[in-house]
Design an enzyme around this catalytic site. Structure first.
Site, PDB file in Angstrom:
ATOM      1  N   ASP A 112       0.845  -1.197   0.000  1.00 24.53           N
ATOM      2  CA  ASP A 112       0.000   0.000   0.000  1.00 24.53           C
ATOM      3  C   ASP A 112       0.880   1.247   0.000  1.00 24.53           C
ATOM      4  OD1 ASP A 112       0.938   0.046   2.584  1.00 24.53           O
ATOM      5  OD2 ASP A 112      -0.982  -0.436   3.512  1.00 24.53           O
ATOM      6  N   GLU A 136       1.842   3.313   2.241  1.00 21.38           N
ATOM      7  CA  GLU A 136       2.863   3.422   3.265  1.00 21.38           C
ATOM      8  C   GLU A 136       4.047   2.513   2.941  1.00 21.38           C
ATOM      9  OE1 GLU A 136       1.290   3.000   7.149  1.00 21.38           O
ATOM     10  OE2 GLU A 136       3.150   3.654   8.103  1.00 21.38           O
ATOM     11  N   TYR A 174      -3.160  -9.641   3.767  1.00 22.58           N
ATOM     12  CA  TYR A 174      -2.826  -8.308   4.262  1.00 22.58           C
ATOM     13  C   TYR A 174      -4.034  -7.640   4.915  1.00 22.58           C
ATOM     14  CZ  TYR A 174      -0.578  -3.749   4.414  1.00 22.58           C
ATOM     15  OH  TYR A 174      -0.030  -2.569   4.842  1.00 22.58           O
ATOM     16  N   ARG A 234      -4.673  -4.432   5.793  1.00 26.50           N
ATOM     17  CA  ARG A 234      -5.157  -3.075   5.497  1.00 26.50           C
ATOM     18  C   ARG A 234      -5.748  -3.077   4.097  1.00 26.50           C
ATOM     19  NH1 ARG A 234       0.053  -1.745   7.558  1.00 26.50           N
ATOM     20  NH2 ARG A 234      -0.129  -1.472   9.794  1.00 26.50           N
TER      21      ARG A 234
END
Ligand SMILES: [Zn+2]
Ligand SMILES: [Zn+2]
Ligand SMILES: [Zn+2]
Length: 710
Positions: free
Chosen positions: A91, A93, A306, A308
């Site tokens: 993602d 980040e 994952y 998120r």
């Protein structure tokens, strides 16, 4: 030959990937972010660490304290390696961490390979390493834009609050809106005028059947509205001699579908309801499951995808596996003809396009129990059940409706009563999982109704009038606040937990018995910001801003012009407010009490200090009398003290302890404000429990019971 270098964020992830890739790779951890916007300002900075040059924002990055060693440690391996795989999370980040690693280590761009995967399993890792890509600069820019945007808002607003409200305060872009939601809800509750209404139930039966309860729903085909006791008495009188007869008897099958597999927000909500986990605890535990655990046969593998994500998509291999499991374990009655496909369109769906699910359904919670810590096992069980149930058949009920009419003997009005009974017929997905419910989502109780015939006469055995009042809307819990943030398009899977953490760490709201209450300070600051910074506190504006960041991530918007468009008017407003807005009177931040100063007889007020709330004379600074905030409850432990409100500074949570905690070492402490009356059984502290119950704070005593709470 030098090994290829792989860099990930955490040691746990490095270990799992290292085991999967084998000894020809050198897998290292960056220990999270390595660089951040510089904390040392320059004189030309527009906000600390960011300059504007040629009409564009230029952030200055510096290595985060303590990460110098990490970077130094990675440099030799990066020089030697022929290939450098950046395997950070899939993602914005993760992309930003990868970019900072390249910059901070000084990695030769030609060596860089970006690998992206949504689960840390052998097939997924091998697939990702066989198809490495390039760094996605759009994602990096979106993350960069978010950091600078949040920095601008926080950096510019805080001094305004210091000068106009109270020193030491802070404001943030998204969290101020979240606080506003809580403040607005409180206003709704305060403004709520409760209305009286009456329900009338009739107990009816035939000669042969047991009695059933039937509720008055209509009068002359209009919704029955009984607003006071007089009207209720009239109806009772009218029905006293009335004949009751069945006007409709109908049984219909109704079905319920399973919920989609988890995404971040639904996982946080359900873990909050079912496990009482805070959003950040859920994310921490989910991360441990994602990064990998040693299981049966010393295999190390990521147990969930994952965590998120805002997509309910499921890989087709996972559909197949789940369906195989259901067929083997539960049989074909629980297996729909086709896989259920969930396609949930969320506002600005982000980069990680998979639901949160186990990486293998055949790793059942039972089979993993001895390899997981209790929190991990509980969360894994929830995720596993949700995924399996999402591929099972509907549950089926028989829903019986009985309508009963009675003609008023005085008025000849027709009173319509109704009974509804639900009888489970087939459990379907509910054999393993039902989603928890929030406020006012009560399910109909299971009630078996006898068989009646249309036109059949019934005996009325009694009428039961009940006085009721309409209820104000419930305060937000963590779960309902996340749901509301998501509904309004504020926050993203990667930010919900940190938003909730931030608002809890400030003095603006307090979490009491699982519900958010604004503090007076929260109300004053929100009112101030809403008045002078309309946009920042506007839900629609903030949601648009989030969409702009999504557009930047997709390459549909340029980060610097988008930021500048926001910055210019905002910066002007800040300057105007600094000049024009009057300072909030300190007295607006004081809460009134019914106590009086024993020195000067002026009323005492509650003020907020560095160490939480305290009692102070309203004559301050003339009279400096002050003291701890007593709550009118005697201490049952030392028997001389009184309980006072105190604040755990680290978590900013209130608790109640003895005023003698220093002088007599009296260590009594409870997190819930005790009631003024002691436990009727043992005279220890009595705590409220729900709306009209109380429980003893002493475990040995264990008293529980209904109590008049005032
Ligand atoms: Zn005084
Ligand atoms: Zn005490
Ligand atoms: Zn007790």
């Amino acid at each position: 030959m030098p090994k290829d270098l792989v860099i990930v964020e955490s040691p746990a992830k490095a270990r799992t990937i290292g085991r999967i890739l084998g000894s020809s790779f050198d897998v290292q951890a960056s220990m999270g972010h390595v660089r951040d916007i510089a904390t040392k300002g320059n004189k030309d900075d527009v906000v600390r660490g960011v300059e504007i040059s040629d009409g564009a924002f230029v952030p200055r990055y510096s290595v985060i304290r303590g990460k110098g060693q990490v970077i130094k440690g990675l440099k030799p391996a990066a020089r030697e390696a022929a290939n450098i795989y950046l395997a950070t999370d899939p993602d914005r980040e993760g992309e930003a961490i990868a970019w900072h690693l390249i910059e901070a280590i000084g990695i030769d761009a030609s060596k860089v390979k970006r690998v992206v995967f949504h689960e840390i399993t052998k097939p997924a890792i091998e697939e990702a390493f066989a198809n490495p890509g390039k760094l996605d600069t759009d994602l990096v820019n979106a993350q960069q834009a978010r950091s600078i945007l949040d920095l601008i808002v926080g950096f510019k607003l805080s001094p305004v609050l210091w000068r106009k409200v109270k020193t030491g305060l802070s404001a943030g872009r998204v969290q101020s809106v979240a606080v506003r939601m809580i403040v607005d809800k409180e206003k709704e509750i305060t403004d709520f005028v409760k209305k009286e209404f009456w329900n009338i139930d009739a107990l009816v039966s035939t000669i042969n059947t047991s009695s059933i309860k039937s509720t008055l729903v209509t009068i002359n085909d209009q919704k029955s509205v009984i607003s006071d006791k007089n009207r209720s008495d009239e109806v009772l009188e009218d029905l006293g001699e009335a004949r009751f007869a069945v006007s409709r008897f109908e049984t219909r099958e109704s079905t319920r579908k399973p919920s989609a597999p988890f995404i971040t927000s639904t996982l946080q909500q359900d873990a909050s309801r079912a496990l009482r986990f805070s959003a950040s605890r859920t994310m921490n535990v989910a991360q441990q499951l994602y990064e990998g655990k040693a299981i049966e046969g010393a295999e190390v593998v990521g147990l969930i995808t994952y965590m998120r994500t805002d997509s309910t998509n499921v890989a087709s291999s996972a559909y197949t596996e789940t369906r195989d499991y259901i067929n083997q374990k539960f049989g074909s009655a629980y297996l729909p003809d086709k896989a259920r496909v969930y396609s949930r369109r969320v506002q600005g769906a982000q980069e990680a396009h998979e639901a949160i699910r186990p990486t293998s359904i055949f790793r059942t919670p039972d089979s993993l129990k001895s390899f997981l810590e209790p929190d991990q096992h509980r969360l894994y069980t929830l995720i596993w059940k949700r995924m399996v149930s999402s591929q099972m058949t509907d549950s089926k009920f028989d829903r019986t409706t009985i309508d009963i009419n009675a003609e008023g003997t005085v008025t000849k009005d027709i009173y319509g009563f109704r009974s509804i009974g639900t009888v489970p017929k087939f459990d379907g997905f509910r054999v393993i999982y039902s989603e928890g419910k929030d406020d006012e989502e009560d399910e109909e109780g299971v009630q078996q109704l006898p068989r009646f015939d249309r036109g059949q006469e019934l005996i009325c055995k009694g009428l039961d009038p009940q006085q009721k009042f309409t209820q104000p809307p419930p305060r937000f819990s963590e779960a309902t606040l996340i749901r509301n943030l998501e509904k309004e398009g504020i926050g993203r899977p990667s930010t919900y937990a940190s938003i909730l953490n931030t608002i809890r760490d400030r003095d603006y709201v307090i979490l009491d018995r699982g519900r958010f209450h604004p503090t007076l300070l929260g109300e004053v600051v929100t009112e101030f910001l809403a008045k002078y910074f309309t946009n920042i506190l506007d839900i629609g504006f903030t949601s648009e801003m989030e969409k702009t960041l999504d557009d930047i991530a997709k390459g549909n918007a340029k980060w610097n012009p988008s930021l500048m468009e926001f910055f210019k008017p905002f910066d002007e407003t800040v300057e105007d407010v600094l000049v024009e807005a009057p300072r909030i009177d300190r007295r607006e931040l004081q809460e009134e009490t019914d106590k009086y100063c024993e020195k000067c007889e002026r009323p005492m007020v509650i003020r907020l200090g560095k160490y939480g709330r305290f009692l102070s004379c309203s004559g301050f600074p003339d009279c400096k009398n002050s003291g701890p905030l007593t709550i009118g409850v005697a201490c049952p432990k030392c028997e001389t003290g009184e309980l006072v409100e105190r604040t755990r500074l680290k978590r900013n949570t209130r608790f109640y302890g003895c005023i003698n905690y220093k002088s007599l070492d009296c260590d009594i402490a409870v997190n819930i404000k005790p009631l003024s009356q002691p436990c009727p059984q043992c005279h220890w502290l009595l705590l409220p429990s729900g709306q009209s119950n109380a429980r003893c704070a002493s475990k040995e005593c264990g008293f529980r019971g209904p109590i008049e709470i005032n």
